[in-house]
Design a protein around this motif. Structure first.
Motif, mmCIF file in Angstrom:
data_model
loop_
_atom_site.group_PDB
_atom_site.id
_atom_site.type_symbol
_atom_site.label_atom_id
_atom_site.label_comp_id
_atom_site.label_asym_id
_atom_site.label_seq_id
_atom_site.Cartn_x
_atom_site.Cartn_y
_atom_site.Cartn_z
ATOM 1 N N ASN A 33 0.178 -1.470 -0.202
ATOM 2 C CA ASN A 33 -0.099 -0.123 0.405
ATOM 3 C C ASN A 33 1.086 1.434 -0.293
ATOM 4 O OD1 ASN A 33 -2.463 1.535 0.805
ATOM 5 N ND2 ASN A 33 -2.597 1.406 1.913
ATOM 6 N N SER B 209 -8.666 1.479 -4.654
ATOM 7 C CA SER B 209 -8.565 1.960 -2.895
ATOM 8 C C SER B 209 -7.668 2.938 -2.544
ATOM 9 C CB SER B 209 -8.859 0.894 -1.685
ATOM 10 O OG SER B 209 -8.042 0.367 -1.822
ATOM 11 N N ASP B 210 -7.394 3.516 -1.932
ATOM 12 C CA ASP B 210 -6.689 4.521 -1.626
ATOM 13 C C ASP B 210 -6.187 4.503 -0.135
ATOM 14 O OD1 ASP B 210 -7.772 7.375 -3.586
ATOM 15 O OD2 ASP B 210 -9.417 8.005 -1.965
ATOM 16 N N GLY B 211 -6.388 3.485 0.376
ATOM 17 C CA GLY B 211 -5.436 2.528 1.149
ATOM 18 C C GLY B 211 -6.134 1.823 1.642
ATOM 19 N N LEU B 212 -5.913 1.343 3.294
ATOM 20 C CA LEU B 212 -6.256 -0.013 3.647
ATOM 21 C C LEU B 212 -8.040 -0.008 3.422
ATOM 22 C CD1 LEU B 212 -3.428 -0.406 5.916
ATOM 23 C CD2 LEU B 212 -4.055 -1.555 3.514
ATOM 24 N N ILE B 213 -8.302 -1.352 3.513
ATOM 25 C CA ILE B 213 -9.923 -1.426 3.589
ATOM 26 C C ILE B 213 -10.149 -1.891 4.932
ATOM 27 C CG2 ILE B 213 -11.843 -3.114 2.737
ATOM 28 C CD1 ILE B 213 -10.910 -0.366 0.592
ATOM 29 N N ASP B 214 -11.110 -1.212 5.863
ATOM 30 C CA ASP B 214 -10.843 -1.518 7.163
ATOM 31 C C ASP B 214 -12.330 -1.994 7.597
ATOM 32 O OD1 ASP B 214 -8.926 -0.090 7.980
ATOM 33 O OD2 ASP B 214 -9.717 1.854 7.987
ATOM 34 N N THR C 68 -0.968 -6.315 2.026
ATOM 35 C CA THR C 68 -0.793 -5.533 1.795
ATOM 36 C C THR C 68 1.149 -5.656 2.176
ATOM 37 O OG1 THR C 68 -0.006 -2.611 2.440
ATOM 38 C CG2 THR C 68 -0.708 -4.685 4.720
ATOM 39 N N TYR D 255 -5.794 -4.049 0.365
ATOM 40 C CA TYR D 255 -6.602 -3.535 -0.422
ATOM 41 C C TYR D 255 -7.190 -4.112 -1.635
ATOM 42 C CZ TYR D 255 -2.416 -3.270 -2.688
ATOM 43 O OH TYR D 255 -0.528 -3.748 -3.459
ATOM 44 N N GLU E 255 -8.577 -3.953 -5.604
ATOM 45 C CA GLU E 255 -7.594 -2.611 -6.902
ATOM 46 C C GLU E 255 -8.303 -3.563 -7.536
ATOM 47 O OE1 GLU E 255 -2.982 -2.512 -6.960
ATOM 48 O OE2 GLU E 255 -3.475 -3.994 -7.823
#
Length: 447
Positions: A117, A134-139, A160, A198, A200
């Motif tokens: 990431n 995604s702009d970052g990690l998926i929470d 990641t 994350y 894609e």
């Protein structure tokens, strides 16, 4: 220049580094598990230390025991090879804190690029194309649904941390998305101790292209062109070649220059590989950086004439690169087949055991990098690769013909290997035409 180097690895890569050391006039120190006591890298090193039982966790992954061996051997540097601790930033830091050079990038660069990431964010800053995602990690699942609907299905959930295809799942629609995310997290946590993921856009039938780079401590960064690694099974590479048979000169220039930008942005030194996927429109996207030497580095050596292991050692010792970008040729075609102790007729089931007889192929343009020989027992504890068969010829068709001839000459009796499978791939019309993508093996060879 170093006087003595410890190789924190085993098998063919340990033997490869020992050979480079010997040609540079450097003494080598090997480490080995009890299962590898009779291995070639132990016999050929100038000194060797046993660092524990067969299991990797009790030997090749024991930082304390490797450092103890390095201190006993009075080494100047450690070469990590690939796998095991090669991309472990903590091991890198420990080496340096003990006043032992680590032959690889600095820990900060390794840590930055080891997190996919973070590396993706760096690529965006360096104007290196990335797959929409995604702009970052998926929470949580709601965020996963929002991102997936925004970029469109199918999507790829990726861990990641780590690599080798672990912590990756494809979701074709929203009904399976939550399950895919959960499975990717669970697998990544088990494999890497980090369950962060994350998302894609899933690129269907991509080609896998990677660019070899090397950078010194004096600001010089060059690429050594690309390798095509599209022939894979379950994200594990089987056959690699250089250069790619599909890239146009313009795309080759663009992807290689993007790789150099990425390495500069990371303030990276030593050898590394920037990996990309290429879609059906020949657009390329950054995947990750491998902060180490790779299994398939010989094909790059063959087409450029540059010994990458020697350059790793020279760069780590503070030497500037002895060439500029315009000095690096890309001549002919090289192909590498990974020879694994596996049975391709039984789903590539690992097949360790004693090699009753082995004969290595030869002739013009043939190279066999291996640590095994007649009488050697392939242990069940490690990766199943027992050798790399590499060929080099002026044209791709000549290289394919030489590889098929060399595969037929290669004789390994007592265990099953993937040699016969490689010959089937090399005869396939799609491979001959250079039209392989990463789904080729499953599509054409899996019932």
């Amino acid at each position: 220049m170093y006087n003595r180097i410890l190789i924190a690895n085993r098998g063919e890569i340990a033997l490869r580094v020992i050979r480079a050391c010997r040609e540079l006039g450097i003494e080598s120190v090997a480490v080995y598990s009890q299962a590898d006591a009779d291995s070639a890298h132990v016999r050929y090193a100038d000194q060797a230390f046993c660092i524990g039982p067969a299991r990797s966790a009790d030997s090749y992954l024991r930082i304390d025991r490797i450092i103890s061996a390095a201190e006993l051997g009075d080494v100047d540097a450690i070469h990590p090879g690939y796998g095991f601790l090669a991309e472990n930033a903590h091991f890198n830091e420990v080496c340096r804190s003990c006043k032992i050079d680590f032959i690889g990038p600095r820990p900060e660069a390794m840590e930055m690029l080891g997190d996919k990431n973070t590396a993706r964010s760096l690529a965006i800053k360096a104007e290196v194309p990335v797959v929409p995602g995604s702009d970052g990690l998926i929470d949580d699942d709601n965020e996963a649904i929002r991102v997936a609907n925004e970029i469109g299905f199918p999507v790829l959930i990726k861990a990641t941390a780590g690599g080798g295809g672990k912590g990756m799942r494809v979701a074709v629609d929203q009904s399976v998305l939550a399950t895919a995310v959960s499975q990717a997290r669970t697998e990544a946590q088990a494999a890497f101790g980090n369950g962060a993921v994350y998302i894609e856009k899933y690129i269907e039938k991509p080609r896998h292209i990677e660019v070899q780079v090397i950078a010194d401590e004096h600001g010089n960064v060059v690429h050594l062109y690309e390798r095509d690694c599209s022939v894979q099974r379950r994200h594990q590479k089987l056959i690699e070649e250089a250069p790619s048979p599909t890239l146009s000169p313009e795309k080759r220039t663009a992807i290689c220059e993007a790789a150099v930008r990425m390495i500069r942005a990371a303030n990276y030194t030593n050898a590394g590989t920037v990996e990309f996927i290429v879609d059906k429109n020949d657009d390329f996207y950054f995947i990750e950086v491998n902060a180490r030497i790779q299994v398939e580095h010989p094909v790059t050596e063959m087409v450029t004439g540059i010994d990458l292991i020697k350059q790793q050692i020279l760069v780590a010792s503070g030497e500037p690169l002895p060439f500029k970008q315009e000095d690096i040729p890309c001549r002919g075609v090289a192909i590498e087949c990974r020879i694994n102790a596996e049975n391709p007729d039984k789903g590539f089931q690992p097949n360790p055991g004693k090699i009753q007889h082995m004969f290595a192929p030869g002739g013009l343009g043939v190279r066999f990098d291996s640590h095994v020989c007649s009488g050697y027992t392939v242990p069940p504890y490690y990766d199943s690769m027992i050798g790399k068969l590499i060929v080099y010829q002026p044209t791709r068709l000549e290289a394919i013909a030489t590889m098929r001839r060399a595969l037929k000459e290669l004789a390994i009796e007592g265990i099953s290997t993937t040699a016969s499978f490689h010959d089937k791939v090399l005869q396939h019309p799609e491979f001959i035409a250079g039209n392989c993508d990463t789904t080729f093996v499953e599509r054409e060879f899996t019932n």
